[in-house]
Design an enzyme around this catalytic site. Structure first.
Site, PDB file in Angstrom:
ATOM      1  N   HIS A   1       2.832   6.730   4.854  1.00  0.00           N
ATOM      2  CA  HIS A   1       2.234   7.055   6.157  1.00  0.00           C
ATOM      3  C   HIS A   1       3.126   6.460   7.241  1.00  0.00           C
ATOM      4  O   HIS A   1       3.222   5.240   7.364  1.00  0.00           O
ATOM      5  CB  HIS A   1       0.814   6.496   6.257  1.00  0.00           C
ATOM      6  CG  HIS A   1      -0.127   7.120   5.277  1.00  0.00           C
ATOM      7  ND1 HIS A   1      -0.782   8.317   5.537  1.00  0.00           N
ATOM      8  CD2 HIS A   1      -0.499   6.752   4.026  1.00  0.00           C
ATOM      9  CE1 HIS A   1      -1.538   8.631   4.485  1.00  0.00           C
ATOM     10  NE2 HIS A   1      -1.377   7.700   3.551  1.00  0.00           N
TER      11      HIS A   1
ATOM     12  N   ASN B   1      -1.304  13.076   7.824  1.00  0.00           N
ATOM     13  CA  ASN B   1      -2.526  12.700   8.561  1.00  0.00           C
ATOM     14  C   ASN B   1      -2.198  11.901   9.826  1.00  0.00           C
ATOM     15  O   ASN B   1      -2.679  10.797  10.042  1.00  0.00           O
ATOM     16  CB  ASN B   1      -3.524  11.950   7.671  1.00  0.00           C
ATOM     17  CG  ASN B   1      -2.990  10.633   7.139  1.00  0.00           C
ATOM     18  OD1 ASN B   1      -1.781  10.437   7.050  1.00  0.00           O
ATOM     19  ND2 ASN B   1      -3.886   9.730   6.783  1.00  0.00           N
TER      20      ASN B   1
ATOM     21  N   ASP C   1      -3.851  14.682   2.510  1.00  0.00           N
ATOM     22  CA  ASP C   1      -4.081  13.267   2.170  1.00  0.00           C
ATOM     23  C   ASP C   1      -4.836  12.496   3.254  1.00  0.00           C
ATOM     24  O   ASP C   1      -4.614  12.666   4.446  1.00  0.00           O
ATOM     25  CB  ASP C   1      -2.763  12.551   1.902  1.00  0.00           C
ATOM     26  CG  ASP C   1      -3.020  11.118   1.479  1.00  0.00           C
ATOM     27  OD1 ASP C   1      -3.668  10.921   0.446  1.00  0.00           O
ATOM     28  OD2 ASP C   1      -2.619  10.208   2.210  1.00  0.00           O
TER      29      ASP C   1
ATOM     30  N   HIS D   1      -2.286   9.076  -5.862  1.00  0.00           N
ATOM     31  CA  HIS D   1      -2.890   7.740  -6.060  1.00  0.00           C
ATOM     32  C   HIS D   1      -4.059   7.706  -7.047  1.00  0.00           C
ATOM     33  O   HIS D   1      -5.176   7.315  -6.699  1.00  0.00           O
ATOM     34  CB  HIS D   1      -3.279   7.097  -4.724  1.00  0.00           C
ATOM     35  CG  HIS D   1      -4.003   7.948  -3.710  1.00  0.00           C
ATOM     36  ND1 HIS D   1      -5.082   8.732  -4.038  1.00  0.00           N
ATOM     37  CD2 HIS D   1      -3.812   8.099  -2.383  1.00  0.00           C
ATOM     38  CE1 HIS D   1      -5.507   9.341  -2.946  1.00  0.00           C
ATOM     39  NE2 HIS D   1      -4.753   8.973  -1.935  1.00  0.00           N
TER      40      HIS D   1
ATOM     41  N   ASN E   1      -8.212   3.162   0.046  1.00  0.00           N
ATOM     42  CA  ASN E   1      -8.843   4.340  -0.521  1.00  0.00           C
ATOM     43  C   ASN E   1      -7.834   5.175  -1.298  1.00  0.00           C
ATOM     44  O   ASN E   1      -6.846   5.604  -0.716  1.00  0.00           O
ATOM     45  CB  ASN E   1      -9.442   5.196   0.609  1.00  0.00           C
ATOM     46  CG  ASN E   1     -10.363   6.254   0.069  1.00  0.00           C
ATOM     47  OD1 ASN E   1     -10.902   6.106  -1.015  1.00  0.00           O
ATOM     48  ND2 ASN E   1     -10.504   7.329   0.808  1.00  0.00           N
TER      49      ASN E   1
ATOM     50  N   ASP F   1       1.668   4.727  -1.100  1.00  0.00           N
ATOM     51  CA  ASP F   1       0.547   4.886  -0.157  1.00  0.00           C
ATOM     52  C   ASP F   1       0.643   3.843   0.957  1.00  0.00           C
ATOM     53  O   ASP F   1      -0.373   3.277   1.383  1.00  0.00           O
ATOM     54  CB  ASP F   1      -0.816   4.824  -0.855  1.00  0.00           C
ATOM     55  CG  ASP F   1      -1.915   5.458   0.001  1.00  0.00           C
ATOM     56  OD1 ASP F   1      -1.618   5.905   1.128  1.00  0.00           O
ATOM     57  OD2 ASP F   1      -3.067   5.495  -0.458  1.00  0.00           O
TER      58      ASP F   1
ATOM     59  N   HIS G   1      -1.792  -0.348   9.439  1.00  0.00           N
ATOM     60  CA  HIS G   1      -2.849  -0.378  10.454  1.00  0.00           C
ATOM     61  C   HIS G   1      -2.626  -1.623  11.298  1.00  0.00           C
ATOM     62  O   HIS G   1      -2.303  -2.680  10.757  1.00  0.00           O
ATOM     63  CB  HIS G   1      -4.235  -0.444   9.819  1.00  0.00           C
ATOM     64  CG  HIS G   1      -4.617   0.801   9.077  1.00  0.00           C
ATOM     65  ND1 HIS G   1      -4.963   1.972   9.729  1.00  0.00           N
ATOM     66  CD2 HIS G   1      -4.694   1.071   7.751  1.00  0.00           C
ATOM     67  CE1 HIS G   1      -5.244   2.899   8.810  1.00  0.00           C
ATOM     68  NE2 HIS G   1      -5.080   2.387   7.611  1.00  0.00           N
TER      69      HIS G   1
ATOM     70  N   GLY H   1      -6.438   0.991   3.759  1.00  0.00           N
ATOM     71  CA  GLY H   1      -4.984   1.141   3.666  1.00  0.00           C
ATOM     72  C   GLY H   1      -4.272  -0.191   3.690  1.00  0.00           C
ATOM     73  O   GLY H   1      -4.759  -1.146   4.291  1.00  0.00           O
TER      74      GLY H   1
END
Ligand code: DOR
Length: 430
Positions: free
Chosen positions: A64, A96, A153, A234, A280, A307, A311, A326
């Site tokens: 991400h 995302n 995702d 995942h 998650n 993954d 954040h 996350g």
């Protein structure tokens, strides 16, 4: 042959073909020679690889990067630098973002942002418009820009008929559909794995079945779709790994990944109520962890994918039930795999380099083999180096790593992207 501009000296080369001790010379972005005691032309940069492993650069199927829209958490530039420090020469950016990567314009924007990044950035396009799960995104226009993986995702595609259509369409386009396996109704309201620890802690849980129901559904859809390729993201439960194992035995065209935190942490960590352990799919009990480890060891699972989910502190420091899921992964994944998995180094590299390269459609440029005329995308690993994460020194813009205090053995020393050093002696130089 052009004179070498870079010489990787004296390392133990490990790729899919095997291993041997050799120098590697590089020029014009490509490997120009592999052999012992190769001459070093004046002016060439020498990267010392003695007592180190020289491997094809790692490839992450699940990153991400948060751009556009969540630049306070990560950017393409900072995420790519974190990847390079972790030994990656290519990552696949998840869609995302805000707005989501669900059309050619959005894909183009990220590719443009990544032009000078410290690793190659490929984009995974959304399966559905806006990732809303209602209608197919314009997959063909994204595929025309080189998108090879499609996923919503962050959410699974809930509508089975739509998922079936996505698989059918993807096989016409020659691309792969990747699924975040989570039945939203079963998982609703859950903030951790549903089990003994969720009961003890009083935190609502989501059952393992929320993942397994979608794994089962999608394998059934794949079986009736013929030529499609499905990639399961995942995977974290024993039931998912078992279902995958029998689907592969039946010859279905399915591949799958597991994340480092799912082979190295259990849901007992949530007892701290620290949201750094919220992710998650959630952390699971030891029996599930053991199944993931077994799946990585016996070839059922094809790839370790991070993954990497940055954040910012103000979000991760909220109460457990309000914090977003996350955790960071790029800078610790290889060390975790080398430290925690009792697997031969070549097997770890298969899971982190050449197998994911193939799934991402990057096998002509990443994942080796390390031979003359191949693109020089390499990482040099010191397998004996011991270290601990210093959150203040992470290249990622975020700090949400659960691995502070963990002792690692094995560290990336140098990373070479298209023949240029991007990490030298553990420091990013781009
Ligand atoms: O923990 C997660 N974080 N799982 C996901 O599926 C999404 C990701 C995110 O984007 O933060």
């Amino acid at each position: 042959m052009a004179e070498a501009t870079l010489v990787v000296r004296g390392g133990r080369l490990v790729d899919a073909a095997g291993e041997r001790v050799a120098d590697v010379t590089v020029s014009g972005g490509h490997v120009t020679a592999v052999g012992t005691d190769l001459p070093v032309p004046p002016g060439a940069l020498v990267l010392d690889a003695r007592s180190c492993v020289v491997a094809p650069g790692l490839v992450d199927l699940h990153t991400h990067l948060r751009q556009p829209g969540r630049e306070e958490a990560e950017t393409v530039e900072t995420g790519a630098r974190a990847a390079a420090l972790g030994g990656y020469t290519a990552v696949v950016a998840m869609p995302n973002t805000d707005p989501p990567l669900d059309c050619a314009g959005a894909v183009r924007e990220v590719l443009e942002l990544a032009r000078d990044a410290a690793c190659e950035v490929r984009v995974a396009g959304a399966i559905t418009r806006g990732r809303r799960g209602e209608s197919l995104a314009p997959m063909a226009e994204m595929a025309a820009l080189g998108v090879r993986l499609f996923t919503d995702d962050g959410d699974g595609v809930q509508d089975g008929a739509l998922m079936r259509r996505a698989l059918e369409y993807s096989s016409d386009l020659g691309v792969t559909v990747a699924q975040h396996c989570e039945d939203a109704a079963l998982a609703a309201g859950g903030h951790m794995h549903e089990g003994e620890w969720s009961s003890r802690l009083g935190i609502p849980g989501a059952p393992a079945a929320a993942e397994e129901v979608m794994v089962g559904r999608d394998l059934a859809l794949l079986a009736i779709t013929g030529r499609a390729r499905l990639h399961l993201q995942h995977l974290s439960t024993a039931g998912s790994v078992a279902a995958l194992r029998s689907a592969r035995a039946e010859g279905l065209a399915v591949t799958a990944e597991a994340a480092p935190h799912h082979f190295s942490l259990t849901d007992a960590a949530v007892a701290s109520y620290d949201p750094v352990f919220k992710v998650n799919p959630p952390l699971r009990p030891q029996a599930h962890v053991d199944a993931v480890v077994a799946g990585l060891g016996d070839g059922t699972l094809d790839a370790i994918a991070t993954d990497h989910a940055p954040h910012p502190p103000e979000e991760k420091e909220r109460p457990f039930d309000q914090a977003p899921p996350g955790m960071l992964g790029l800078e610790t994944a290889l060390a975790l795999a080398l430290t925690e998995l009792d697997l031969p180094l070549q097997r770890v590299l298969a899971l982190m380099s050449w197998q994911p390269a193939r799934i991402a459609g990057l096998e002509s440029t990443h994942g080796g083999p390390i031979v003359e005329s191949r693109p020089a995308n390499l990482c040099v690993i010191d397998p004996a180096a011991t270290w601990e994460v210093d959150p203040a020194r992470l290249a990622s813009r975020s700090r949400n790593t659960p691995f502070v205090g963990r002792k690692f053995t094995g560290r990336v020393r140098h990373t070479v992207l298209r023949g240029e050093p991007v990490v030298v002696d553990g420091e990013a130089v781009r």
